[in-house]
Design a protein around this motif. Structure first.
Motif, mmCIF file in Angstrom:
data_model
loop_
_atom_site.group_PDB
_atom_site.id
_atom_site.type_symbol
_atom_site.label_atom_id
_atom_site.label_comp_id
_atom_site.label_asym_id
_atom_site.label_seq_id
_atom_site.Cartn_x
_atom_site.Cartn_y
_atom_site.Cartn_z
ATOM 1 N N HIS A 138 -40.740 -48.939 -13.714
ATOM 2 C CA HIS A 138 -40.757 -49.459 -15.091
ATOM 3 C C HIS A 138 -41.842 -48.807 -15.951
ATOM 4 C CE1 HIS A 138 -37.948 -52.398 -13.614
ATOM 5 N NE2 HIS A 138 -38.850 -52.881 -12.762
ATOM 6 N N GLN A 139 -42.259 -47.547 -15.627
ATOM 7 C CA GLN A 139 -43.257 -46.870 -16.445
ATOM 8 C C GLN A 139 -42.721 -45.495 -16.872
ATOM 9 O OE1 GLN A 139 -47.185 -46.717 -14.885
ATOM 10 N NE2 GLN A 139 -47.276 -48.952 -14.451
ATOM 11 N N PHE A 140 -43.325 -44.969 -17.918
ATOM 12 C CA PHE A 140 -42.908 -43.684 -18.480
ATOM 13 C C PHE A 140 -44.070 -42.699 -18.433
ATOM 14 C CE2 PHE A 140 -40.358 -46.991 -20.363
ATOM 15 C CZ PHE A 140 -39.070 -46.481 -20.328
ATOM 16 N N ALA A 141 -43.703 -41.343 -18.351
ATOM 17 C CA ALA A 141 -44.732 -40.314 -18.370
ATOM 18 C C ALA A 141 -45.383 -40.273 -19.746
ATOM 19 C CB ALA A 141 -44.130 -38.947 -18.029
ATOM 20 N N THR A 142 -46.724 -40.226 -19.713
ATOM 21 C CA THR A 142 -47.461 -40.225 -20.980
ATOM 22 C C THR A 142 -48.250 -38.939 -21.192
ATOM 23 O OG1 THR A 142 -49.322 -41.303 -19.901
ATOM 24 C CG2 THR A 142 -47.684 -42.723 -20.937
ATOM 25 N N GLY A 143 -48.330 -38.047 -20.177
ATOM 26 C CA GLY A 143 -49.066 -36.802 -20.345
ATOM 27 C C GLY A 143 -49.319 -36.147 -19.017
ATOM 28 N N ILE A 144 -50.058 -34.982 -19.038
ATOM 29 C CA ILE A 144 -50.424 -34.246 -17.837
ATOM 30 C C ILE A 144 -51.917 -33.995 -17.926
ATOM 31 C CG2 ILE A 144 -50.094 -32.133 -16.494
ATOM 32 C CD1 ILE A 144 -47.348 -31.878 -17.800
ATOM 33 N N ASP A 145 -52.637 -34.356 -16.855
ATOM 34 C CA ASP A 145 -54.076 -34.150 -16.892
ATOM 35 C C ASP A 145 -54.407 -32.737 -16.448
ATOM 36 O OD1 ASP A 145 -53.839 -34.103 -14.160
ATOM 37 O OD2 ASP A 145 -54.634 -36.133 -13.865
ATOM 38 N N THR A 146 -55.676 -32.361 -16.421
ATOM 39 C CA THR A 146 -56.093 -30.982 -16.134
ATOM 40 C C THR A 146 -55.838 -30.581 -14.706
ATOM 41 O OG1 THR A 146 -58.313 -31.776 -15.674
ATOM 42 C CG2 THR A 146 -57.850 -31.075 -17.932
ATOM 43 N N THR A 147 -55.542 -31.533 -13.818
ATOM 44 C CA THR A 147 -55.208 -31.184 -12.424
ATOM 45 C C THR A 147 -53.726 -30.946 -12.262
ATOM 46 O OG1 THR A 147 -54.884 -33.476 -11.766
ATOM 47 C CG2 THR A 147 -57.133 -32.599 -11.652
#
Length: 739
Positions: A138-147
């Motif tokens: 029940h969650q959505f992708a919100t971004g990509i971190d530096t790793t």
């Protein structure tokens, strides 16, 4: 020529030496064998070392296209590397290559596909590939971190179009402020609903009748019954309790002596006002009315038990049941209330006796129909506030009762019950004292604190009577139960009596509670002690009966008769004290304890002790006479003698005369113990007779020690006695033992 032969021979020897390094073994070479070509080739391969270099051998099998590599450091064996050559030209730029576990150094990949590949980890300055990761439910992708890791989260309500403010409320506190809810199924009763969409249906489902629709201030119950409800409280007009069954002869009334919630209880003295037979004044239309006025004339109708004017709300007479309005009857009045308020004096003395249940004519001693004994002039402790409930302190009631007699004889009666005292109950009248109970098994006096029990002080020529009481200690008490002090030095003209009494520790037997002394009689003369039980504790602490003068040498204690009395688990059953004379003990029992009868060394001027028809079975001495006593008879009694102790031990210091006859001395265990031991210190003025006794299973029967004199020991029976008689004294006469 010779030089050529020598060179040829050397060559042959060298070759032979080389071939001789190791014999070919597959197949084995033997003398006279003609090898085949294949065998020569095999031997040649095995022995190539003498020719200079070994051959290169390949594997027995391989995969076509794999790259071979050397399998040893000698470079003579090849093995399959398991790695094939790449397809196509390795250095070509247009050929398609399949790479496994290889890295690519390039700034950009703009053609082809990467199957199952992982891009390089990104850095702060260069954004590389994305690491594959599972998204939470029940969650959505919100971004990509530096790793290279994707981040997830739940979207805000504002991020989703079409939702109102209700979607943002707490699930446990949803408020619907407008609109309507339609198209839902009725919530079942089991789930907290009514299971219906109408009020009538809801009442039916909830089991509510028509009473649920009535005005709360005007509820009408037209049928059926109401069960399972709590009693209506007092402040709501009820009784606060279920009184479908009330105790017989009780009525609904406020507490005795204080304000509080009414309950059903018995009538007490304070409920009944002092009656006056003569009434003067204006009561309605009646004036100057005297005597008892009938109900028909506006009076109370005191003599008419069925008169409506005298009815009260009370339980049935004589049985439990539903209370009704009825007249009071005799059973409604406790005897103490009648006496305290003079209700017996409603008419003549004869009528009063009839009303109170007395069946005999006027006189000093009367007994009512309930079998209760009363003495003219005695007062009940209840008349002064005494209560036999085991918890109410009766000391104040006792003091008031004693004070009410002034200079007259004191006579106080205790009823059935346990009367608690917090301190010593004392009476010091100038006349005689009489304390009565209903019997030692039913009238109990209890002292829980470590204090003296009861002390009675009487004057010259007065007597003391204590009858029908149980004196109990609720502690390991270091004081006495009952002490009587007399100032009479010449001997009272009236005998004193102690009858039907018990002295013990509270609780069941054997008890760990006790008195230190139980009945102490000081300078009291002409005394009868009958049917009294002296109980000790498991440690044999108390002394039972002590008879002595506490005003010596001016006064003596003269004449004590003890009969039908039990001394159980006492340290000393009977202690014969100083300046006491004339004691007779008959038909009594001394069981367990330490010593039955003791005349201690400190006792002086004692005389005359008669013991008969009694039984002795204590753990040490049965009778120990350690002081001079003039005139002692011990007859027709049974002595159970423990090993190392004595039935009768006499160790006197002055003139003494004894008669010991018709007794039985026995040891029921192993052979041991002494029957009679006499050890006098005055051989001139002492002596006695020992005759007609039976000695059984003892180590010694009769022992007359060095200082004994003038003893006659004859006609006794000795059975299983190690030493029947020992005579070490002077002037003694010892007869032949009867077999």
């Amino acid at each position: 020529m010779l030089r050529r032969f020598t060179a040829a021979l050397a060559f042959i020897c060298y070759a032979t030496a080389s071939l001789a390094q190791s014999a070919p073994h597959d197949p084995a070479m033997s003398y006279g064998m003609v090898p085949t070509v294949a065998q020569w080739n095999t031997w040649f391969e095995q022995k190539q070392d003498w020719l200079g270099s070994p051959p290169i051998l390949g594997p027995s099998s391989t995969i076509i296209g794999d790259i071979p590599v050397f399998g040893n450091t000698a470079g003579s064996t090849l093995v399959d590397s398991g790695k094939p050559l790449p397809v196509g030209d390795v250095v070509g730029t247009t050929d398609i290559q399949t790479l496994t576990n290889k890295s690519i150094s390039a700034f950009e990949i703009n053609s082809g596909t990467l199957a199952g590949a992982r891009l390089p980890a990104p850095t702060v300055s260069v954004l590389g590939g994305v690491i594959s990761i599972s998204a939470p439910s029940h969650q959505f992708a919100t971004g990509i971190d530096t790793t290279g890791t994707m981040t997830f989260g739940q979207p805000a309500v504002a991020d989703i179009s079409g939702l109102g403010t209700m979607a943002a409320q707490n699930a446990g506190a949803v408020a619907i402020t407008g609109g309507t809810i339609t198209g839902i199924t009725d919530l079942a009763v089991a789930d907290g609903g009514t299971g219906a969409s109408t009020a009538a249906g809801a009442r039916t489902n909830l089991g509510l009748g028509a009473i649920a629709t009535q005005d709360p201030s005007a509820v009408a119950i037209t049928g059926g019954s109401i069960t399972g409800i709590s009693p209506l409280a007092l402040n709501a007009g009820g009784t606060g309790a279920n009184y479908s069954l009330a105790t017989a002869n009780t009525f609904f009334a406020a507490p005795n002596g204080s304000a509080g919630a009414p309950v059903f209880r018995g009538i007490v003295a304070n409920d009944v006002p002092t009656l006056n037979q003569n009434t003067t004044g204006n009561a309605a239309t009646a004036t100057n009315v005297t005597g008892i006025v009938a109900v028909a004339n506006g009076g109370t109708g005191a003599n008419n038990s069925s008169a409506a004017a005298n009815t009260v709300f009370a339980a049935p007479n004589g049985s439990s049941g539903a209370p009704t309005m009825r007249a009071l009857v005799a059973a409604d009045y406790p005897l103490a209330a009648l006496k305290a308020n003079n209700l017996s004096d409603l008419a003549s003395a004869a009528t009063a006796r009839t009303n109170l249940g007395f069946t005999n004519a006027a006189g000093d001693d009367v007994t009512n129909t309930a079998g209760q004994h009363f003495v003219s002039g005695c007062v009940a402790i209840e008349a002064f506030g005494g209560v036999g409930d085991g918890s109410t302190d009766n000391l104040a009631a006792w003091n008031s009762a004693v004070a009410s007699f002034g200079t007259k004889d004191v006579c106080i009666k205790f009823g059935v019950g346990t009367y608690l005292f917090s301190a010593n109950a004392t009476a010091t009248p100038s006349q005689s004292i009489k304390i009565f109970g209903m019997g030692k098994s039913v009238s109990h006096l209890l002292w829980n604190a470590n204090v003296s029990g009861m002390t009675l002080n009487t004057g010259n020529e007065q007597s003391v009577q204590v009858v029908g009481l149980d004196f109990e200690s609720g502690s390991a008490n270091t004081h006495g139960a009952l002490t009587v002090n007399s100032l009479d030095c010449t001997g009272s003209k009236f005998s004193s009596e102690f009858r039907d009494l018990s002295f013990r520790g509270a609780g069941s037997y054997p008890s760990t509670l006790y008195w230190t002394s139980e009945l102490v009689l000081n300078t009291l003369s002409f005394v009868n002690v009958t049917d009294v039980d002296f109980w000790g504790d498991t440690g044999n602490h108390p002394n039972g009966l002590i008879y002595q003068s506490n005003n010596a040498p001016s006064c003596y204690a003269l004449i004590l008769n003890v009969s039908k009395t039990n001394f159980i688990n006492t340290a000393v059953g009977f202690l014969y004290g100083t300046y006491a004379q004339g004691v007779t003990i008959t038909s009594s029992n001394f069981t367990n304890g330490v010593t039955g009868i003791s005349v201690p060394l400190a006792s002086v001027n004692t005389a005359q002790l008669v013991v008969g028809d009694s039984q002795f079975n204590t753990s040490q001495e049965q009778i120990a006479v350690l002081a001079a006593i003039d005139g002692m008879q011990i007859h027709d009694s049974t002595f159970t003698v423990p090993a190392s102790f004595h039935g009768i031990f006499i160790n006197n210091h002055a003139a003494i005369w004894f008669s010991i006859r018709g007794n039985i001395f026995e040891n029921v265990g192993v052979v041991g113990g002494f029957g009679i031991v006499a050890n006098d210190n005055d051989p001139t003025n002492s002596g006695g007779v020992i005759t007609g006794n039976v000695f059984f299973h003892l180590s010694n029967g009769v022992v007359l020690n060095t200082n004994s004199s003038h003893w006659v020991c004859a006609t006794n029976s000795y059975t299983l006695v190690t030493t029947p008689t020992t005579n070490a004294g002077t002037g003694n006469s010892v007869g032949v033992a009867v077999p």
